[in-house]
Enzyme design. Structure first.
Site, PDB file in Angstrom:
ATOM      1  N   MET A  22      35.018  -4.609 -16.231  1.00 26.66           N
ATOM      2  CA  MET A  22      34.339  -5.785 -16.775  1.00 26.66           C
ATOM      3  C   MET A  22      34.584  -7.046 -15.952  1.00 26.66           C
ATOM      4  SD  MET A  22      32.765  -4.384 -19.113  1.00 26.66           S
ATOM      5  CE  MET A  22      32.920  -2.736 -19.789  1.00 26.66           C
ATOM      6  N   HIS A  27      33.847  -9.676 -13.050  1.00 25.09           N
ATOM      7  CA  HIS A  27      32.675 -10.170 -12.318  1.00 25.09           C
ATOM      8  C   HIS A  27      32.941 -10.231 -10.820  1.00 25.09           C
ATOM      9  CE1 HIS A  27      31.944 -11.744 -16.373  1.00 25.09           C
ATOM     10  NE2 HIS A  27      30.664 -11.665 -16.056  1.00 25.09           N
ATOM     11  N   ASP A  38      54.276   3.338  -0.643  1.00 23.81           N
ATOM     12  CA  ASP A  38      53.695   4.421   0.153  1.00 23.81           C
ATOM     13  C   ASP A  38      54.291   4.473   1.556  1.00 23.81           C
ATOM     14  OD1 ASP A  38      51.712   6.535   0.741  1.00 23.81           O
ATOM     15  OD2 ASP A  38      50.876   5.011   2.077  1.00 23.81           O
TER      16      ASP A  38
END
Length: 155
Positions: free
Chosen positions: A75, A77, A126
Site C-alpha cells: 500500500m 505510494h 549476508d
C-alpha cells in the site's frame, strides 16, 4: 476520538487516495543495529571480508531498497525520492545503520527509510555469514534489532 486505520476500508486493505494532498518537503530518519562477533567486526574494519567492502555494499543495497519500496510494501505510494543519506557506526559487537530519506511529495518517506535500514542490515549479514555461522551452520549470536523511525518531518 478513536484513531482509524487509513489503509482498511470495509474490512479490506486499500491504497489511500492522496490526490488532494499538496506536495511539501518531507523527511524521515530510521535506524537499526546488527549484532556481530568481535572477529566479524575486526574483519569488516580491516577490509578482510571475502565478499568485499561490507559497508559500501550495504550502502548501495539501502539506496536500491529505498527506490523499490513501493514494489515490496503493497500500500506504499510511488514517490519521488530527492535525497538519501546512509550512515554506519561500528561499535563493540555491533554496527548501527542510520538512514535519512527526503522527498517533495504528498506522503511521507518513513517506509522507505525503514526499508533502507532493513536492506542495509540484511546485506551486512549476508556478506559476513560465513564468519558468523557456528559449526552447525546456525547463527546463535547474530541478530538484527531496534529497527525504528527516529524522526519524521513534514513541511
Amino acid at each position: 476520538m478513536e484513531k482509524q486505520f487509513t489503509h482498511i476500508e470495509s474490512g479490506r486493505a486499500h491504497m489511500v487516495d492522496i490526490s488532494e494532498k499538496r506536495e511539501v518537503p518531507r523527511l524521515a530518519r530510521a535506524a537499526g543495529e546488527i549484532i556481530l562477533s568481535r572477529e566479524t567486526i575486526e574483519k569488516i574494519q580491516t577490509g578482510n571480508v571475502e565478499k568485499g567492502n561490507v559497508l559500501a555494499t550495504a550502502r548501495v543495497a539501502a539506496v536500491l531498497a529505498i527506490k523499490k519500496t513501493p514494489e515490496i510494501i503493497p500500500m506504499c505510494h510511488q514517490i519521488p525520492i530527492t535525497a538519501i543519506d546512509v550512515d554506519f557506526e561500528v561499535g563493540k559487537g555491533m554496527i548501527s545503520a542510520e538512514i535519512e530519506v527526503r522527498t517533495v511529495g504528498k506522503t511521507g518517506v518513513e517506509m522507505e527509510a525503514l526499508t533502507g535500514v532493513s536492506a542495509a542490515l540484511l546485506t551486512i549479514w549476508d556478506m559476513v555469514k560465513s564468519v558468523e555461522k557456528d559449526e552447525s551452520g546456525n547463527y546463535p549470536h547474530t541478530s538484527i534489532q531496534n529497527i525504528r523511525v527516529l524522526e519524521k518531518l513534514k513541511g
